[in-house]
Design a protein around this motif. Structure first.
Motif, PDB file in Angstrom:
ATOM      1  N   GLU A   1      16.235 -14.529  26.218  1.00 45.93           N
ATOM      2  CA  GLU A   1      15.542 -15.591  26.944  1.00 45.93           C
ATOM      3  C   GLU A   1      14.311 -15.059  27.670  1.00 45.93           C
ATOM      4  O   GLU A   1      13.250 -15.696  27.680  1.00 45.93           O
ATOM      5  N   MET A   2      14.427 -13.853  28.244  1.00 46.24           N
ATOM      6  CA  MET A   2      13.287 -13.260  28.942  1.00 46.24           C
ATOM      7  C   MET A   2      12.194 -12.873  27.952  1.00 46.24           C
ATOM      8  O   MET A   2      11.001 -13.040  28.243  1.00 46.24           O
ATOM      9  N   GLU A   3      12.563 -12.341  26.790  1.00 50.36           N
ATOM     10  CA  GLU A   3      11.564 -12.000  25.789  1.00 50.36           C
ATOM     11  C   GLU A   3      10.804 -13.242  25.338  1.00 50.36           C
ATOM     12  O   GLU A   3       9.579 -13.205  25.161  1.00 50.36           O
ATOM     13  N   THR A   4      11.513 -14.352  25.181  1.00 51.72           N
ATOM     14  CA  THR A   4      10.859 -15.589  24.770  1.00 51.72           C
ATOM     15  C   THR A   4       9.882 -16.071  25.835  1.00 51.72           C
ATOM     16  O   THR A   4       8.757 -16.488  25.526  1.00 51.72           O
ATOM     17  N   VAL A   5      10.301 -16.024  27.101  1.00 51.06           N
ATOM     18  CA  VAL A   5       9.439 -16.475  28.197  1.00 51.06           C
ATOM     19  C   VAL A   5       8.172 -15.625  28.272  1.00 51.06           C
ATOM     20  O   VAL A   5       7.054 -16.151  28.368  1.00 51.06           O
ATOM     21  N   LEU A   6       8.319 -14.305  28.220  1.00 50.53           N
ATOM     22  CA  LEU A   6       7.148 -13.431  28.298  1.00 50.53           C
ATOM     23  C   LEU A   6       6.227 -13.638  27.092  1.00 50.53           C
ATOM     24  O   LEU A   6       4.993 -13.656  27.238  1.00 50.53           O
ATOM     25  N   TYR A   7       6.799 -13.786  25.926  1.00 48.08           N
ATOM     26  CA  TYR A   7       5.975 -13.991  24.726  1.00 48.08           C
ATOM     27  C   TYR A   7       5.193 -15.294  24.842  1.00 48.08           C
ATOM     28  O   TYR A   7       3.986 -15.330  24.544  1.00 48.08           O
ATOM     29  N   ARG A   8       5.840 -16.370  25.266  1.00 42.56           N
ATOM     30  CA  ARG A   8       5.159 -17.667  25.371  1.00 42.56           C
ATOM     31  C   ARG A   8       4.089 -17.643  26.462  1.00 42.56           C
ATOM     32  O   ARG A   8       3.026 -18.263  26.308  1.00 42.56           O
ATOM     33  N   ILE A   9       4.334 -16.946  27.565  1.00 42.06           N
ATOM     34  CA  ILE A   9       3.325 -16.870  28.622  1.00 42.06           C
ATOM     35  C   ILE A   9       2.090 -16.115  28.132  1.00 42.06           C
ATOM     36  O   ILE A   9       0.952 -16.562  28.340  1.00 42.06           O
ATOM     37  N   VAL A  10       2.293 -14.984  27.471  1.00 46.37           N
ATOM     38  CA  VAL A  10       1.160 -14.227  26.942  1.00 46.37           C
ATOM     39  C   VAL A  10       0.435 -15.040  25.871  1.00 46.37           C
ATOM     40  O   VAL A  10      -0.804 -15.092  25.827  1.00 46.37           O
ATOM     41  N   GLN A  11       1.188 -15.720  25.034  1.00 48.89           N
ATOM     42  CA  GLN A  11       0.592 -16.533  23.980  1.00 48.89           C
ATOM     43  C   GLN A  11      -0.263 -17.652  24.564  1.00 48.89           C
ATOM     44  O   GLN A  11      -1.400 -17.882  24.133  1.00 48.89           O
ATOM     45  N   GLU A  12       0.251 -18.331  25.574  1.00 50.71           N
ATOM     46  CA  GLU A  12      -0.496 -19.428  26.191  1.00 50.71           C
ATOM     47  C   GLU A  12      -1.724 -18.912  26.935  1.00 50.71           C
ATOM     48  O   GLU A  12      -2.793 -19.536  26.903  1.00 50.71           O
ATOM     49  N   ALA A  13      -1.584 -17.764  27.595  1.00 50.70           N
ATOM     50  CA  ALA A  13      -2.728 -17.184  28.307  1.00 50.70           C
ATOM     51  C   ALA A  13      -3.845 -16.807  27.332  1.00 50.70           C
ATOM     52  O   ALA A  13      -5.031 -17.078  27.589  1.00 50.70           O
ATOM     53  N   LEU A  14      -3.491 -16.198  26.221  1.00 52.95           N
ATOM     54  CA  LEU A  14      -4.503 -15.844  25.232  1.00 52.95           C
ATOM     55  C   LEU A  14      -5.126 -17.078  24.592  1.00 52.95           C
ATOM     56  O   LEU A  14      -6.331 -17.111  24.302  1.00 52.95           O
ATOM     57  N   THR A  15      -4.336 -18.104  24.380  1.00 54.42           N
ATOM     58  CA  THR A  15      -4.870 -19.351  23.825  1.00 54.42           C
ATOM     59  C   THR A  15      -5.869 -19.983  24.782  1.00 54.42           C
ATOM     60  O   THR A  15      -6.950 -20.431  24.375  1.00 54.42           O
ATOM     61  N   ASN A  16      -5.527 -20.026  26.077  1.00 52.81           N
ATOM     62  CA  ASN A  16      -6.456 -20.575  27.066  1.00 52.81           C
ATOM     63  C   ASN A  16      -7.734 -19.746  27.145  1.00 52.81           C
ATOM     64  O   ASN A  16      -8.831 -20.291  27.325  1.00 52.81           O
ATOM     65  N   THR A  17      -7.599 -18.422  27.028  1.00 51.63           N
ATOM     66  CA  THR A  17      -8.783 -17.553  27.057  1.00 51.63           C
ATOM     67  C   THR A  17      -9.713 -17.864  25.897  1.00 51.63           C
ATOM     68  O   THR A  17     -10.936 -17.953  26.059  1.00 51.63           O
ATOM     69  N   ALA A  18      -9.146 -18.034  24.712  1.00 53.17           N
ATOM     70  CA  ALA A  18      -9.977 -18.322  23.541  1.00 53.17           C
ATOM     71  C   ALA A  18     -10.637 -19.689  23.629  1.00 53.17           C
ATOM     72  O   ALA A  18     -11.766 -19.879  23.160  1.00 53.17           O
ATOM     73  N   ARG A  19      -9.953 -20.650  24.236  1.00 50.27           N
ATOM     74  CA  ARG A  19     -10.472 -22.012  24.269  1.00 50.27           C
ATOM     75  C   ARG A  19     -11.475 -22.245  25.401  1.00 50.27           C
ATOM     76  O   ARG A  19     -12.447 -22.985  25.233  1.00 50.27           O
ATOM     77  N   HIS A  20     -11.226 -21.657  26.570  1.00 52.53           N
ATOM     78  CA  HIS A  20     -11.981 -22.055  27.759  1.00 52.53           C
ATOM     79  C   HIS A  20     -12.750 -20.928  28.447  1.00 52.53           C
ATOM     80  O   HIS A  20     -13.691 -21.211  29.188  1.00 52.53           O
ATOM     81  N   ALA A  21     -12.358 -19.671  28.264  1.00 55.99           N
ATOM     82  CA  ALA A  21     -12.877 -18.614  29.137  1.00 55.99           C
ATOM     83  C   ALA A  21     -14.209 -18.024  28.686  1.00 55.99           C
ATOM     84  O   ALA A  21     -14.918 -17.431  29.496  1.00 55.99           O
ATOM     85  N   ASN A  22     -14.542 -18.148  27.402  1.00 56.63           N
ATOM     86  CA  ASN A  22     -15.733 -17.490  26.857  1.00 56.63           C
ATOM     87  C   ASN A  22     -15.705 -15.983  27.155  1.00 56.63           C
ATOM     88  O   ASN A  22     -16.718 -15.379  27.525  1.00 56.63           O
TER      89      ASN A  22
END
Length: 378
Positions: free
Chosen positions: A255-276
C-alpha cells in the motif's frame, strides 16, 4: 496527518473560587437560580420603593416618579437577566460557535470541555466523538475507493496487456505474412502503412497499460517501477530527472509503495503540464520509522495559498489526491512554491516495524538494482 484543534474555553479555574461550585451546576439549575435571584431582587426592591413612593409625607408618589420607577426596574431586570443567563449559557454558546465553524469546513476543529457545565461538556464530548467517527468513516471510505480504483486499474491493465496486445500482435504477424504474399507495390505500401498504424496502436496500448498499473510495481517493487517510469517520462517530455534513493533495505508495504508511486507520478505529470520546467529532482530515503520523498522542479511555480482556497474542481484533483493518499497512511504532504521559484513537494509516511516485508532489496535482478548513496541520473 490532519491535526485536531481544540478551542480553548473559559474554564472553571479562571473564575473566583466562591463561584466555581455554582458555575459547575447543570444549566437547568443555573437558569432557575438566576431567575429566582432576579425575582427576589425585583420583589424586594419594588416593595421598598413602593413603600417610599406611597409615603405622602415625602411627596414622592407622583406620576413621573412612578414611570421612572417602572422604567428603571424593567431595565435593571433585563440587565440582570442578560448577565446571569449569559454566564449560564456560555458553554452552550461556545459549543454553538464551534459547530458553526465545523459546518463551514473546519473539520479539524474540536469542541472545548470547559468544566462550567456537566451537560454542556457531555454535549461537547459527544460532538467530538461524532466528528471522530465521521472522519474515520470518511477515511475508511476513501481507502476503499482508492483500493478499488487500484484493483480496477490492475484488471484493465492486465486485460489490455494479455488480450488487446496479443490480438494486435497477431494482426501484425498476419499483415507481415500478407505483405510477403502480394506483389503489387501499391498494395505492399498500403499494408506497410497499416502495419505502422498497428505498431503505434500497440505501443499506445502498452503505455496505457503501464500507466494504469505497472507490473514492475507489483513484481519488483517501488524503486524499479519508478526508474522505469522516469526513463519513459524523460523520453516523452524531454525533462531531465535526477533520481536518488537511500536507506532502502527491502520492499516497502504494498500500500505504501502504491501511494509513493502515485504521488511521484502525479507530481511529474503536473510538472510536464503546468510548470514549464527543464529539470526535476526526486529524492527518496528510508529512515527509522518513516519514509521521506522530496520532488522539486525549476519551473514557474505558483501561489499555493491562492490555489488551495479555490474549490477542488477548479484547482484539479491532482493535489487533493496526493494529499488524500498521504493522509490515508497517517502521513503528511507539504507543498512549497511561489511564482518564478519552482515547486517542492515533501512527503512523509510513517513506517512501523511490523510493516517491513520479507523480500530484501538484494534479491532484485541485477538490471533492476539502484546504487545507493548520492543522486543518480536515470
Amino acid at each position: 496527518m490532519e491535526r485536531k484543534t481544540t478551542l480553548a474555553g473559559s474554564g472553571v479555574q479562571s473564575w473566583p473560587r466562591l463561584l466555581r461550585p455554582l458555575l459547575s451546576l447543570p444549566i437547568f439549575y443555573k437558569v432557575l437560580i438566576a431567575n429566582s435571584l432576579i425575582i427576589f431582587v425585583g420583589a424586594t426592591g419594588g416593595t421598598w420603593l413602593a413603600s417610599h413612593l406611597n409615603d405622602s409625607r415625602q411627596g414622592l408618589a407622583t406620576p413621573t416618579s412612578l414611570i421612572i420607577f417602572i422604567t428603571v426596574g424593567w431595565l435593571v431586570s433585563v440587565a440582570l437577566n442578560f448577565l446571569l443567563l449569559q454566564i449560564a449559557f456560555r458553554p452552550l454558546m461556545d459549543l454553538g460557535k464551534v459547530m458553526s465553524r465545523v459546518q463551514k469546513g473546519e473539520r479539524s476543529l474540536r469542541a472545548p470541555l470547559t468544566g462550567l457545565d456537566p451537560q454542556a461538556d457531555q454535549l461537547a464530548a459527544t460532538f467530538n466523538v461524532m466528528l471522530e467517527a465521521i472522519d474515520e468513516a470518511s477515511r475508511l471510505r476513501s481507502t476503499q475507493i482508492i483500493n478499488a480504483q487500484e484493483q480496477e486499474r490492475k484488471r484493465i491493465a492486465r486485460e489490455l496487456h494479455d488480450e488487446t496486445s496479443q490480438m494486435l500482435t497477431s494482426l501484425l504477424i498476419s499483415l507481415a505474412i500478407l505483405e510477403k504474399s502480394v506483389t503489387s507495390p501499391e498494395a505492399r505500401e498500403r499494408i506497410a502503412d497499416t502495419r505502422n498504424l498497428a505498431h503505434q496502436t500497440l505501443r499506445a496500448i502498452r503505455n496505457l497499460s503501464i500507466d494504469l498499473r505497472p507490473s514492475a510495481l507489483d513484481d519488483l517493487g517501488l524503486l524499479p517501477a519508478l526508474r522505469w517510469y522516469i526513463k519513459e517520462y524523460q523520453q516523452k517530455c524531454s525533462i531531465e530527472v535526477e533520481f536518488s534513493a537511500t536507506g532502502f533495505k527491502g520492499r516497502l508495504p504494498a500500500e505504501m509503495e502504491t501511494v509513493l508511486y502515485r504521488i511521484v507520478q502525479e507530481a511529474l505529470t503536473n510538472t510536464a503540464r503546468h510548470a514549464n520546467a527543464t529539470k526535476v529532482s526526486i529524492a527518496l530515503r528510508e529512515e527509522e520509522g518513516a519514509v521521506h520523498a522530496t520532488i522539486s522542479d525549476n519551473g514557474c511555480g505558483f501561489d499555493v495559498e491562492a490555489l488551495m482556497k479555490t474549490p477542488g474542481q477548479e484547482r484539479g484533483l491532482g493535489l487533493a489526491g496526493m494529499q488524500e493518499r498521504a493522509v490515508l497512511l497517517d502521513g503528511s504532504l507539504d507543498i512549497k512554491s511561489r511564482p518564478g521559484a519552482g515547486t517542492t513537494i515533501e512527503v512523509r509516511l510513517p513506517l512501523h516495524q511490523s510493516d517491513a516485508e520479507s523480500v530484501p532489496y538484494a534479491e532484485l535482478t541485477p538490471s533492476e538494482k539502484q546504487p545507493r548513496g548520492g543522486p543518480v541520473k536515470v
